[in-house]
Design an enzyme around this catalytic site. Structure first.
Site, PDB file in Angstrom:
ATOM      1  CD  GLU A 121      -2.937   0.988   0.109  1.00 15.91           C
ATOM      2  OE1 GLU A 121      -3.742   0.062   0.093  1.00 15.91           O
ATOM      3  OE2 GLU A 121      -2.874   1.851  -0.800  1.00 15.91           O
ATOM      4  N   GLY A 126       1.355   7.317  -0.748  1.00 21.52           N
ATOM      5  CA  GLY A 126       1.636   7.477   0.684  1.00 21.52           C
ATOM      6  C   GLY A 126       0.526   6.956   1.562  1.00 21.52           C
ATOM      7  CB  ILE A 128      -4.260   7.935  -0.386  1.00 25.54           C
ATOM      8  CG1 ILE A 128      -4.057   9.426  -0.140  1.00 25.54           C
ATOM      9  CG2 ILE A 128      -5.639   7.662  -0.958  1.00 25.54           C
ATOM     10  CD1 ILE A 128      -4.169  10.279  -1.401  1.00 25.54           C
ATOM     11  CG  ASP A 193       7.440   8.511  -7.349  1.00 26.50           C
ATOM     12  OD1 ASP A 193       8.046   7.633  -6.714  1.00 26.50           O
ATOM     13  OD2 ASP A 193       6.402   9.057  -6.935  1.00 26.50           O
ATOM     14  CE  LYS A 197       4.481   7.180  -5.535  1.00 22.26           C
ATOM     15  NZ  LYS A 197       4.652   8.579  -5.129  1.00 22.26           N
ATOM     16  N   GLY A 295       6.646  11.464   2.726  1.00 27.13           N
ATOM     17  CA  GLY A 295       7.145  11.805   4.056  1.00 27.13           C
ATOM     18  C   GLY A 295       7.158  10.601   4.978  1.00 27.13           C
TER      19      GLY A 295
END
Ligand code: HSE
Length: 396
Positions: A121, A126, A128, A193, A197, A295
């Site tokens: 996940e 991140g 979500i 990136d 995803k 983050g």
């Protein structure tokens, strides 16, 4: 039934340290960190040094460890670790979108073969929970598209430029300092990136494995004040968007590019390092998921959620793969693009079908027109070397 989780972590950077902190604050879970494998054990860390090792086998060959959290940067090394750990019968939690984008098809087979679970996940958006939702709720063929801002760093940079008139390089440096950017930020600003995803969203949303090379992606690194002014004049923002959508009936397209976003679109409201994903389907229309996309703690919390899921033997079922197959990938789709270029010769690379607006000036030139995406993908490599900026118009 909850079970004891003994975790071996690979990597103690932004995400690894975020996970350790989030885990410390999750008292209800029977999980403990047994070993942490790092490159340099001498570096100062907020971690009991007895947990540290530089030898991957200390985790891979430890029978007590039943969960491997793969949180390193190097995609090829991560692939080797995940493969070995699956073969050793360990569950995997990974945040490595690049590694997964290239190898997920093979790794899914391996996890089935060894009857373990591979969860990731944290690799997309991140905090979500987009993958779990595509897996569990959008498990039918009503889904038409999943699109949005999937990269926190580029969104941080674009927000700083649009809202605060910041300098591109300064905003990028801030995104790096805040721990949002990849170690090579080209991946963030070049749209790679987002592409990795998006490939995972394509697997869970549409049951489709697409090789990254097949998808057109371009980024924001050539953005100039001319582009920002044009967007502002038209009342738009520019955002880096990834979109996977059903097209032409039974085909699916993936596209990563800057997009002119209108004030009534969800992405218009997504600022800073936040991500926002619009899920669009028949009968339910649009739904929107929003949250921190990068983050230490947001990503660490997504890793923790996967670890928690392992406590009750959760596995992705890949329902779209098993029950709704048959969709084909395509780049045969017309898109309306804005192309800003400096060298007039570059225009001959583009095979526009229709042109609606163009400007030739002393400082810059631009053209707005429609072309087929299959034409753009042919010249993708050449575009990387040119002084051009490209963004598209379209639905969210
Ligand atoms: N570099 C990534 C981003 C980290 O900025 O979104 C989270 O995947």
């Amino acid at each position: 039934m909850s079970k004891k989780l003994k975790i071996g972590i690979f990597g103690y950077g932004v995400v690894g340290s975020g996970l350790a902190h989030v885990l410390k604050n999750s008292k209800g879970l029977d999980a403990s960190i047994v070993k942490v494998c790092v490159k340099n054990a001498e570096k100062e860390r907020d971690l009991d040094s007895k947990l540290l090792t530089t030898n991957p086998d200390d985790i891979l060959n430890d029978p007590e460890i039943n969960v491997v959290a793969e949180l390193i940067d190097d995609a090829e090394a991560a692939y080797g670790i995940v493969k070995k750990a699956l073969q050793k019968g360990k569950h995997i939690v990974s945040a490595n979108k690049k590694m997964l984008a290239y190898h997920v098809e093979e790794l899914i087979q391996l996890q089935w073969q060894h009857n373990v679970s591979l969860l990731y996940e944290a690799s997309a958006c991140g905090s979500i929970p987009i993958i779990r939702n595509l897996e569990e709720y959008y498990d039918n063929d009503l889904l038409q598209s999943v699109s949005g801002i999937l990269n926190g760093s580029s969104n941080y940079i674009l927000t700083k430029i649009f809202n605060e008139n910041s300098d591109y390089q300064i905003a990028l440096k801030e995104a790096q300092d805040l721990g949002y950017a990849e170690s090579d930020p080209t991946s963030d600003v070049g749209g790679f990136d987002t592409l990795y995803k998006l490939i995972l969203l394509g697997v869970h949303g549409f049951g489709l494995f697409v090789h990254p090379d097949e998808v057109f992606n371009c980024g924001i690194s050539n953005l100039s004040t001319h582009d920002i002014q044009l967007a502002s004049q038209k009342g738009y923002k520019i955002r880096l968007i990834g979109k996977v959508s059903k097209v032409n009936g039974n085909q699916v397209n993936l596209l990563v590019a800057p997009k002119f976003v209108k004030p009534n679109e969800h992405a218009y409201t997504v600022d800073s390092h936040y991500n926002g994903v619009v899920i669009q389907g028949n009968f339910y229309d649009n739904q929107f998921m929003y949250g921190k996309g990068a983050g230490a703690h947001p990503t660490g919390s997504a890793v923790l959620s996967d670890i928690t899921a392992l406590a009750y033997d959760y596995k992705y079922e890949y329902k779209k793969l098993k029950y709704y197959g048959g969709l084909q990938f395509t780049n045969n789709m017309d898109v309306e693009i804005y192309l800003r270029y400096s060298d007039k010769k570059d225009l001959s690379l583009f095979n526009f079908k229709e042109i609606s607006e163009s400007l030739t000036g002393k400082e810059f030139n631009y053209i707005i027109g429609t072309l087929n995406l299959s034409e753009l993908i042919k010249i993708r490599e050449q575009l990387l070397e040119k002084d051009i900026f490209l963004a598209y118009f379209g639905e969210e």
